[in-house]
Design an enzyme around this catalytic site. Structure first.
Site, PDB file in Angstrom:
ATOM      1  N   GLU A 166       0.807  -1.225   0.000  1.00 43.98           N
ATOM      2  CA  GLU A 166       0.000   0.000   0.000  1.00 43.98           C
ATOM      3  C   GLU A 166       0.844   1.280   0.000  1.00 43.98           C
ATOM      4  O   GLU A 166       0.782   2.076   0.949  1.00 43.98           O
ATOM      5  CB  GLU A 166      -0.958  -0.008   1.196  1.00 43.98           C
ATOM      6  N   GLU A 368      -5.294  -8.730   0.303  1.00 43.10           N
ATOM      7  CA  GLU A 368      -5.943  -8.468   1.595  1.00 43.10           C
ATOM      8  C   GLU A 368      -7.414  -8.213   1.333  1.00 43.10           C
ATOM      9  O   GLU A 368      -7.779  -7.533   0.383  1.00 43.10           O
ATOM     10  CB  GLU A 368      -5.397  -7.202   2.292  1.00 43.10           C
TER      11      GLU A 368
END
Ligand code: BGP
Length: 466
Positions: A166, A368
């Site tokens: 991220e 995720e």
């Protein structure tokens, strides 16, 4: 109830990170990361004053945790090496740290779990932050050296590598929204950080390719990037200005990374729009060639929520930052109130199909996905098991949309549930629980299956989503 299935070969696993599980913050020669520094300086910022120190006790329990993951039918797990543990303060290999990770990876392999390794999960070493963090070329070079050392050290053990988790989050959380240390509201600085991470990613991929060429990284290894892509939506009947705002938000949050990892460049329209508002990236001679090396073998897609965008309500915010887009409050949004995030399972399908259309060669997996709920103890039954039907419902819906995207041509290869075992959620600490497995903080971090664990185990065994 209708049943759909995921293809044979589709893999299931657990997503975790070093800083959120390992704890042992001062063992094996670990240096301070920004999370430790923030915990030391302002512990009151952390839910129930639980700082970065303990993780979920994984370092003391990894053998039992690996057995647990296998018992749920999982084939793989992701963690991150902590830069602060693998290297010493001179940027050299820390033998104690490296032995720790060798033990960890060997233990996973011994039970048949494939380890996916990420190199950076928001955990900047504090001494490097003090030298300028991602704004400094010295630190960017130090990251490339760290990546090289990690590839060399574990190059025969590890097949699946990722440079960053991220990379959009630090620019947002630390430098735009001021919710994470060092709490800045500076849009231009955020873009400089974003650019610095892009250069760092590309240098690391170049190191990987070189070492694979010389046999120091195994020939079947793959390198990738993981991002939390946010499928963008606007009003049903949008104006030109709404659509422009969507393109800009999508450009900064999503296409920036997708272009980087597939084309080895950044989206021109986005960079041009930034520049027209006086936001110029710190480009140096030679950067174009560096970015060109940033293309990857596959991608991790973390999916939690969409973004809903409309035309900006003002041009400049109270901190003097240019505003390119405003949030659109969709009246039909279903919210996870614990986290303040919208639940929109179809987003995973929409974004998967966007990738299939615009980046047709790109393979990916869901790296995720999960739901964090506050106060799960209220759902405990008489036998002591948390009846998390809301989690089963959440995962079922997301897996169903993934199955549909695959049927329609999306190149999605697997699914890692975020957390699997409850873990430390940054400054939210243990407020919201994500796990299929409960961690009891009042009983030595002991593990207990929630209802969802049994359900998920059936899915991993049959590939049927009931
Ligand atoms: C992702 C991060 C994870 C994890 C998860 C849940 O953005 O990669 O580290 O924490 O989100 O978010 P949170 O823990 O903030 O609730």
């Amino acid at each position: 109830m209708s049943i759909c299935t995921l293809p044979e070969g589709f893999f299931f696993g657990a997503a975790m990170s070093g800083p959120q599980t390992e704890g042992a913050w001062q063992r094996y020669g670990k240096l301070e990361s920004l999370w430790d520094t923030w915990s030391n300086e302002r512990i009151e910022d952390f839910h129930n004053r639980v700082g970065s120190y303990a993780g979920n006790d994984f370092t003391n329990r990894y053998k039992e945790d690996f057995e647990l993951l296998r018992s749920l039918g999982l084939a793989s797990w992701r963690t991150s090496i902590q830069w602060t543990r693998l290297l010493d303060a001179n940027g050299k290999l820390n033998p104690e740290g490296s032995e720790y990770y060798h033990r960890l990876f060997a233990s996973a392999e011994a039970v048949g779990l494939e380890t996916f390794v990420n190199l950076y999960h928001f955990d900047m070493p504090t001494y490097l932050f003090r030298r300028g963090g991602w704004e400094s070329r010295e630190v960017i070079e130090a990251y490339a050296t760290y990546a090289r050392i990690a590839f060399r050290e574990f190059g025969q053990e590890i097949k699946y590598w990722f440079t960053f988790n991220e990379p959009i989050v630090e620019p947002q959380q630390r430098y735009t929204d001021a919710v994470w240390y060092p709490f800045h509201h500076d849009f231009a600085q955020a873009r400089t950080v974003q650019y610095g991470i892009s250069i760092a990613h590309s240098l690391a991929v170049a190191e990987f390719r070189e070492l694979q060429g010389t046999g120091q990284v195994r020939a079947d290894a793959k390198i990738g990037l993981i991002n939390c892509f946010t499928p963008p939506y606007t009003k049903e009947d949008p104006s030109e200005a709404d659509l422009l705002a969507v393109r800009m938000a999508d450009g900064i949050d999503n296409r920036w990374w997708l272009d980087l990892v597939t084309k080895g460049s950044l989206p021109e329209e986005t960079i041009g729009a930034l520049s027209s508002r006086g936001i110029n990236l710190p480009v140096r001679a030679g950067d174009e060639q560096i970015l060109a090396q940033g293309t990857v073998d596959w991608l991790g897609f973390n999916y939690y929520r969409p973004e809903r965008i409309q035309a900006p309500e003002r041009d400049v915010d109270e901190y003097g930052n240019p505003v390119f887009a405003s949030e659109y409050a969709w009246p039909d949004a279903v919210m996870n109130e614990s986290r303040g995030w919208e639940i929109y399972p179809k987003g995973i399908y929409d974004f998967g199909m966007t990738m299939a259309r615009d980046y047709p060669d790109l393979e990916w997996f869901v790296s995720e996905n999960g739901i964090g709920i506050q106060g799960e103890g209220a759902f405990r039954d008489a036998s002591g098991t948390i009846q998390d039907d809301y989690r089963i419902d959440f995962v079922r819906q997301h897996l169903s949309w993934i199955a549909r995207a695959i049927e329609e041509g999306a190149k999605c290869r697997g699914y890692h549930y975020w957390g699997v075992i409850d873990c430390w959620s940054w400054n939210n600490a243990y407020k919201n629980r994500y796990g299929l497995v409960e961690v009891n903080l009042d009983n030595g971090y002991s593990r207990h299956l929630k209802k969802s664990a049994g359900w998920f185990k059936r899915v991993t065994a049959t590939h049927a989503i009931e």
